[in-house]
Design a protein around this motif. Structure first.
Motif, mmCIF file in Angstrom:
data_model
loop_
_atom_site.group_PDB
_atom_site.id
_atom_site.type_symbol
_atom_site.label_atom_id
_atom_site.label_comp_id
_atom_site.label_asym_id
_atom_site.label_seq_id
_atom_site.Cartn_x
_atom_site.Cartn_y
_atom_site.Cartn_z
ATOM 1 N N LEU A 190 0.877 -1.179 0.000
ATOM 2 C CA LEU A 190 0.000 0.000 0.000
ATOM 3 C C LEU A 190 0.914 1.229 0.000
ATOM 4 C CD1 LEU A 190 -2.823 1.344 0.228
ATOM 5 C CD2 LEU A 190 -2.522 1.301 2.699
ATOM 6 N N VAL A 191 0.806 2.033 -1.061
ATOM 7 C CA VAL A 191 1.729 3.166 -1.213
ATOM 8 C C VAL A 191 1.285 4.315 -0.297
ATOM 9 C CG1 VAL A 191 2.804 4.753 -2.846
ATOM 10 C CG2 VAL A 191 2.103 2.468 -3.602
ATOM 11 N N GLU A 192 2.236 4.791 0.529
ATOM 12 C CA GLU A 192 1.897 5.848 1.504
ATOM 13 C C GLU A 192 2.371 7.220 1.057
ATOM 14 O OE1 GLU A 192 3.057 4.818 5.520
ATOM 15 O OE2 GLU A 192 2.274 2.793 5.291
ATOM 16 N N GLY A 193 3.381 7.272 0.172
ATOM 17 C CA GLY A 193 3.876 8.585 -0.284
ATOM 18 C C GLY A 193 5.313 8.485 -0.729
ATOM 19 N N LYS A 194 5.982 9.651 -0.742
ATOM 20 C CA LYS A 194 7.378 9.666 -1.187
ATOM 21 C C LYS A 194 8.280 9.030 -0.132
ATOM 22 C CE LYS A 194 7.565 13.277 -4.573
ATOM 23 N NZ LYS A 194 7.207 12.415 -5.693
ATOM 24 N N SER A 195 9.343 8.396 -0.611
ATOM 25 C CA SER A 195 10.318 7.817 0.313
ATOM 26 C C SER A 195 11.057 8.945 1.027
ATOM 27 C CB SER A 195 11.294 6.956 -0.494
ATOM 28 O OG SER A 195 12.445 6.745 0.241
ATOM 29 N N HIS B 172 11.823 7.947 -5.206
ATOM 30 C CA HIS B 172 11.238 6.673 -4.788
ATOM 31 C C HIS B 172 9.925 6.903 -4.043
ATOM 32 C CE1 HIS B 172 15.228 4.816 -5.475
ATOM 33 N NE2 HIS B 172 14.514 3.716 -5.621
ATOM 34 N N LEU B 173 9.038 5.922 -4.146
ATOM 35 C CA LEU B 173 7.829 5.936 -3.315
ATOM 36 C C LEU B 173 8.038 4.931 -2.179
ATOM 37 C CD1 LEU B 173 5.009 5.968 -6.016
ATOM 38 C CD2 LEU B 173 5.867 7.899 -4.673
ATOM 39 N N MET B 174 7.237 5.119 -1.124
ATOM 40 C CA MET B 174 7.350 4.231 0.025
ATOM 41 C C MET B 174 5.967 3.659 0.365
ATOM 42 S SD MET B 174 6.291 4.717 3.366
ATOM 43 C CE MET B 174 6.431 3.731 4.815
ATOM 44 N N ILE C 13 8.530 -2.015 5.435
ATOM 45 C CA ILE C 13 8.615 -0.819 4.590
ATOM 46 C C ILE C 13 9.272 -1.211 3.267
ATOM 47 C CG2 ILE C 13 9.797 1.418 4.358
ATOM 48 C CD1 ILE C 13 9.405 1.781 7.369
ATOM 49 N N VAL C 14 8.655 -0.772 2.160
ATOM 50 C CA VAL C 14 9.219 -1.052 0.836
ATOM 51 C C VAL C 14 9.404 0.264 0.091
ATOM 52 C CG1 VAL C 14 8.868 -2.260 -1.361
ATOM 53 C CG2 VAL C 14 8.006 -3.271 0.753
ATOM 54 N N ASN C 15 10.595 0.500 -0.425
ATOM 55 C CA ASN C 15 10.859 1.666 -1.276
ATOM 56 C C ASN C 15 11.024 1.179 -2.707
ATOM 57 O OD1 ASN C 15 11.068 3.778 0.804
ATOM 58 N ND2 ASN C 15 12.831 2.583 1.499
ATOM 59 N N PHE C 16 10.507 1.966 -3.651
ATOM 60 C CA PHE C 16 10.655 1.579 -5.070
ATOM 61 C C PHE C 16 10.563 2.825 -5.943
ATOM 62 C CE2 PHE C 16 6.201 2.073 -6.333
ATOM 63 C CZ PHE C 16 5.574 2.070 -5.092
ATOM 64 N N GLY C 17 11.213 2.744 -7.107
ATOM 65 C CA GLY C 17 11.220 3.894 -8.016
ATOM 66 C C GLY C 17 9.907 4.005 -8.779
ATOM 67 N N SER C 18 9.374 5.230 -8.866
ATOM 68 C CA SER C 18 8.174 5.443 -9.690
ATOM 69 C C SER C 18 8.016 6.933 -9.965
ATOM 70 C CB SER C 18 6.933 4.925 -8.969
ATOM 71 O OG SER C 18 5.778 5.273 -9.689
ATOM 72 N N LYS C 19 7.602 7.246 -11.203
ATOM 73 C CA LYS C 19 7.357 8.657 -11.517
ATOM 74 C C LYS C 19 5.881 8.978 -11.320
ATOM 75 C CE LYS C 19 11.246 9.869 -14.345
ATOM 76 N NZ LYS C 19 12.052 8.649 -14.419
#
Ligand code: SAM
Length: 418
Positions: free
Chosen positions: A366-371, A377-379, A387-393
């Protein structure tokens, strides 16, 4: 709990916040008394505002929370720049108290537990936040000998279900996708013939709510019905925070935790057997009075056996008016520190290994916002609260996305979107 109270305080005052105390009309220090360090921190931060009051006599300075409840009017005599002291139960009275201070220039102490509507003030909801806490219980009826919570937060009050649901609906209407139900022993909640497991199902009926979490659970009150609800209700996350406090039955008995190691392991094993990919976190106290090297080794053994996903561990801190504070055989501070280091190192290895084991797996996040560390990255979090961080535009805030895990660290995972 304190974060939730801080949000309610913000809402009760209803004026914009500033990060610069020099620009503030009102300064409120919300405090925690659980360990001596937090308690001292609160008192020293109070001192920091003395000069501000000198340069701006109209400034209102207040202390709220558990330290306020614990020391009450003693705080007013200690700090001449302090205008009011307000316990955690009395947050609904905050606006009225500030008004009285501003108009009458009186100094006020409000530490009563008899507040008619203790849940009346809702937390301030920050726009775009997709996760939120929701308090379903105040106070605590347990008698853990180390704990100051029952003294500073009063007896347990369980919030009625209609009240809980009206706050839950409000949050969901604001775009919240994940609610964490909170209480000191949240799974002991009961009201009007309903048990905590029933409440989970009722909250789960909210259409656009994706996930439900709850904290903190008390091992003795963890029922088969609750385990079954966690298994069958897809909105309830596969993570539980279940403080064990010690791996020694002798210490648990002296703590008056009312369960044994065997009972605790039985709950944990049932959770792991019944719920796929269940994550368990815990709290442990080391250096409790009378804790021997053997007792401590029992704790290490339990940690190795359960393999907690994460574990918060603390050096025992004597608290005023608690039975443990006057117990015989206190543990030498250096010995307690050494035990804490050993325990934390063991847990660090277990957590790292567990996170590394996720590499190659696909996790629903569940994406919560920017890392925090990298704005490209989003977090988000997995159901197991990793906690998962990943790249996304793309702005995916509030969305459930599949992430392939590429790396596992101590506090987080790194992945790529599928
Ligand atoms: N209601 C929770 C429970 O059932 O245990 C306690 C919440 S307390 C805010 C969080 C943790 O602080 C506890 O689980 C315990 O491990 C730790 N703690 C509480 N009192 C403590 C003390 N006197 N010294 C050290 N740690 C303490």
């Amino acid at each position: 709990m304190n974060d939730y109270d801080s949000q309610r305080i913000k809402n009760a005052i209803g004026i914009p916040q500033t990060d610069d105390p020099g620009k503030a009309d009102i300064v409120i220090i919300n405090t925690c008394a659980i360990r001596e360090k937090a308690d001292q921190k609160a008192l020293s931060s109070l001192g920091k505002f003395k000069h501000l009051k000198k340069s701006n006599p109209n400034l209102v300075v207040g202390m709220t929370g558990c330290v306020a409840q614990l020391y009450g009017d003693k705080l007013l005599s200690k700090a001449s720049h302090l205008d009011f002291v307000l316990g955690p139960r009395a947050i609904p009275k905050l606006a009225e108290i500030i008004k009285d201070v501003e108009i009458e220039r009186t100094r006020i102490v409000e530490t009563s537990y008899d507040i008619e509507e203790p849940f009346e003030i809702l937390p301030y909801h920050e726009n775009e936040k997709v996760t939120s806490f929701l308090s379903i219980q105040q106070g605590c009826n347990k008698k853990c000998t180390y704990c100051i919570v029952p003294t500073v937060r009063g007896k347990e009050i369980n919030r009625p279900v209609e009240d809980i649901m009206s706050e839950a609906k409000y949050l969901v209407d604001k775009g919240v996708k994940e609610i964490t139900l909170i209480g000191q022993t949240v799974n002991s909640w009961k009201n009007d013939g309903l048990k905590f497991a029933d409440l989970l199902n009722i909250v789960g009926e909210l259409q656009s709510l994706e996930r439900i979490r709850f904290t903190t659970s008390y091992p003795r009150d963890f029922t088969k019905k609750l385990i079954n609800t966690m298994k069958t209700n897809p909105k309830v996350c596969s993570h539980i925070h279940l403080p064990v406090q010690s791996g020694s039955n002798e210490v648990l008995s002296n703590m008056k935790r009312t369960y044994t190691v065997e009972w605790y392991l039985d709950v944990v094993n049932s959770l792991k057997e019944e719920i796929k990919d269940m994550a368990i976190s815990s709290d442990i106290i080391v250096g409790f009075p009378g804790e021997t090297e053997y007792d401590f080794n029992q704790t290490l053994k339990l940690v190795e056996q359960v393999e907690f996903d994460t574990c918060f561990s603390f050096k025992y801190s004597p608290r005023p008016a608690t039975p443990a504070a006057v117990m015989e055989n206190p543990v030498d501070s250096d010995i307690a520190s050494r035990r804490l280091t050993i325990l934390q190192e063991l847990q660090r290895k277990i957590t790292c290994k567990k996170n590394e084991d996720r590499i190659g797996k696909v996790e629903k996040v569940l994406v919560e916002g920017k890392s925090k560390n990298d704005f490209n990255h989003l977090m988000g979090r997995t159901s197991q609260n990793r906690i998962v961080n990943f790249g996304s535009k793309e702005d995916l805030c509030g969305k459930l996305v599949n992430i392939k895990i590429n790396n596992g660290f101590q506090n987080s995972l790194l992945g790529s979107i599928l």
